[in-house]
Scaffold this motif. Structure first.
Motif, PDB file in Angstrom:
ATOM      1  N   TRP A  87     -37.866  62.890  -3.558  1.00  0.00           N
ATOM      2  CA  TRP A  87     -37.530  62.937  -5.080  1.00  0.00           C
ATOM      3  C   TRP A  87     -38.564  61.994  -5.624  1.00  0.00           C
ATOM      4  O   TRP A  87     -39.369  62.275  -6.668  1.00  0.00           O
ATOM      5  N   ALA A 105     -40.703  69.481  -5.531  1.00  0.00           N
ATOM      6  CA  ALA A 105     -39.471  69.470  -6.362  1.00  0.00           C
ATOM      7  C   ALA A 105     -38.721  70.639  -6.005  1.00  0.00           C
ATOM      8  O   ALA A 105     -37.597  70.806  -5.836  1.00  0.00           O
ATOM      9  N   ASP A 106     -39.472  71.869  -6.136  1.00  0.00           N
ATOM     10  CA  ASP A 106     -38.921  73.117  -5.985  1.00  0.00           C
ATOM     11  C   ASP A 106     -38.479  73.395  -4.616  1.00  0.00           C
ATOM     12  O   ASP A 106     -37.342  73.545  -4.222  1.00  0.00           O
ATOM     13  N   LEU A 109     -35.334  70.969  -3.812  1.00  0.00           N
ATOM     14  CA  LEU A 109     -34.066  71.523  -4.339  1.00  0.00           C
ATOM     15  C   LEU A 109     -33.461  72.744  -3.281  1.00  0.00           C
ATOM     16  O   LEU A 109     -32.246  72.663  -3.040  1.00  0.00           O
ATOM     17  N   ALA A 113     -29.925  72.031  -1.128  1.00  0.00           N
ATOM     18  CA  ALA A 113     -28.955  73.154  -1.413  1.00  0.00           C
ATOM     19  C   ALA A 113     -28.399  73.788  -0.207  1.00  0.00           C
ATOM     20  O   ALA A 113     -27.202  73.743   0.002  1.00  0.00           O
ATOM     21  N   TYR A 142     -33.170  74.631 -11.965  1.00  0.00           N
ATOM     22  CA  TYR A 142     -33.891  75.027 -10.896  1.00  0.00           C
ATOM     23  C   TYR A 142     -34.723  76.309 -10.920  1.00  0.00           C
ATOM     24  O   TYR A 142     -35.883  76.430 -10.559  1.00  0.00           O
ATOM     25  N   HIS A 146     -38.822  76.671 -10.514  1.00  0.00           N
ATOM     26  CA  HIS A 146     -39.421  77.531  -9.520  1.00  0.00           C
ATOM     27  C   HIS A 146     -40.403  78.363 -10.136  1.00  0.00           C
ATOM     28  O   HIS A 146     -41.326  78.608  -9.436  1.00  0.00           O
ATOM     29  N   ALA A 173     -34.821  69.964 -13.682  1.00  0.00           N
ATOM     30  CA  ALA A 173     -34.486  70.168 -12.042  1.00  0.00           C
ATOM     31  C   ALA A 173     -34.072  68.776 -11.537  1.00  0.00           C
ATOM     32  O   ALA A 173     -32.931  68.849 -10.778  1.00  0.00           O
ATOM     33  N   ARG A 174     -34.352  67.717 -12.177  1.00  0.00           N
ATOM     34  CA  ARG A 174     -33.595  66.561 -11.817  1.00  0.00           C
ATOM     35  C   ARG A 174     -32.255  66.559 -11.965  1.00  0.00           C
ATOM     36  O   ARG A 174     -31.409  65.832 -11.225  1.00  0.00           O
ATOM     37  N   LEU A 176     -29.941  68.952 -11.510  1.00  0.00           N
ATOM     38  CA  LEU A 176     -29.415  69.807 -10.412  1.00  0.00           C
ATOM     39  C   LEU A 176     -29.674  68.719  -9.317  1.00  0.00           C
ATOM     40  O   LEU A 176     -28.471  68.951  -8.384  1.00  0.00           O
ATOM     41  N   PHE A 177     -30.518  68.145  -8.893  1.00  0.00           N
ATOM     42  CA  PHE A 177     -30.932  67.492  -7.826  1.00  0.00           C
ATOM     43  C   PHE A 177     -29.836  66.249  -7.783  1.00  0.00           C
ATOM     44  O   PHE A 177     -29.159  66.022  -6.642  1.00  0.00           O
TER      45      PHE A 177
END
Length: 218
Positions: A87, A105-106, A109, A113, A142, A146, A173-174, A176-177
């Motif tokens: 990341w 990053a996409d 994630l 997951a 996410y 995406h 997105a960060r 969720l990461f």
């Protein structure tokens, strides 16, 4: 105590446990339970269905039925460090290559997951549906990154507006990461809105200043 009485007690106890489980599932899948469980995701799905709450709740209840029993696998320390390093690299590359940064990053994630036990990233829709059940507060980040990663290259791809759009997607997105990585280290698996705090957009690890007008190196 006779054997028959012991068996009767065990049967009664089992019935009580099953009834409690069914009641808990009913509460979590009812309208109030769904709204509480999904939070912003509930509102998003209702809007997606044009305000039809019944249709939205049916969709969300089906997600809970499919993915509610999923048990997230904790990451070990080496995995967390490896994902964190990826990341950081993706963020550092944003200034020079925004599109490559959001694409990485996409992918990251999807990989995190999958490592946590969610459906593989090759099954994106199913993976997002499962994430929405367990990480509803942040799953839309996410989706956003995406979309940014999959969007066709436009002539104005390097314009300020396009760069800002990708930068915002990376920030969301960060969240969720962080949720996926930190919850595997003794967290609850899903952060409750009351305990998370609002996302102010200030992330010390992002390679840009608080000035949202343009990215720049720190």
């Amino acid at each position: 105590m006779s054997t028959g009485l012991i068996i009767a007690i065990v049967i009664v106890a089992a019935v009580v446990v099953v009834a409690a489980l069914l009641a808990a599932r009913s509460r979590s899948s009812g309208p109030h339970g769904l709204k509480q469980r999904f939070g912003p995701e509930y509102e998003r799905v209702v809007a997606q269905h044009g305000g039809d709450t019944k249709a939205a709740e049916q969709e969300l209840a089906e997600r809970v039925q499919r993915h509610g029993d999923l048990e997230e696998r904790p990451l070990d320390e080496a995995e967390r460090e490896r994902f964190a390093a990826r990341w950081t690299t993706a963020q550092e590359h944003f200034v020079e290559s925004p599109r490559e940064s959001v694409s990485e990053a996409d992918r990251l994630l999807a990989d995190v997951a999958a490592a946590r036990g969610f459906p593989a990233g090759t099954e994106y829709d199913d993976q997002v549906a499962a994430l929405s059940v367990h990480h509803a507060d942040h799953v839309d980040g996410y989706r956003r990154i995406h979309r940014a990663a999959q969007a066709p290259v436009r002539e104005d791809q390097q314009s300020q507006a396009a760069t800002e759009e990708m930068r915002t997607a990376l920030i969301e997105a960060r969240s969720l990461f962080d949720d996926l990585v930190t919850s595997s280290a003794g967290g609850t698996g899903r952060r409750h809105r009351a305990g998370v705090g609002a996302d102010t957009g200030s992330h010390p690890h992002l390679p840009w200043s608080a000035d949202r007008s343009r990215p720049k190196e720190s």
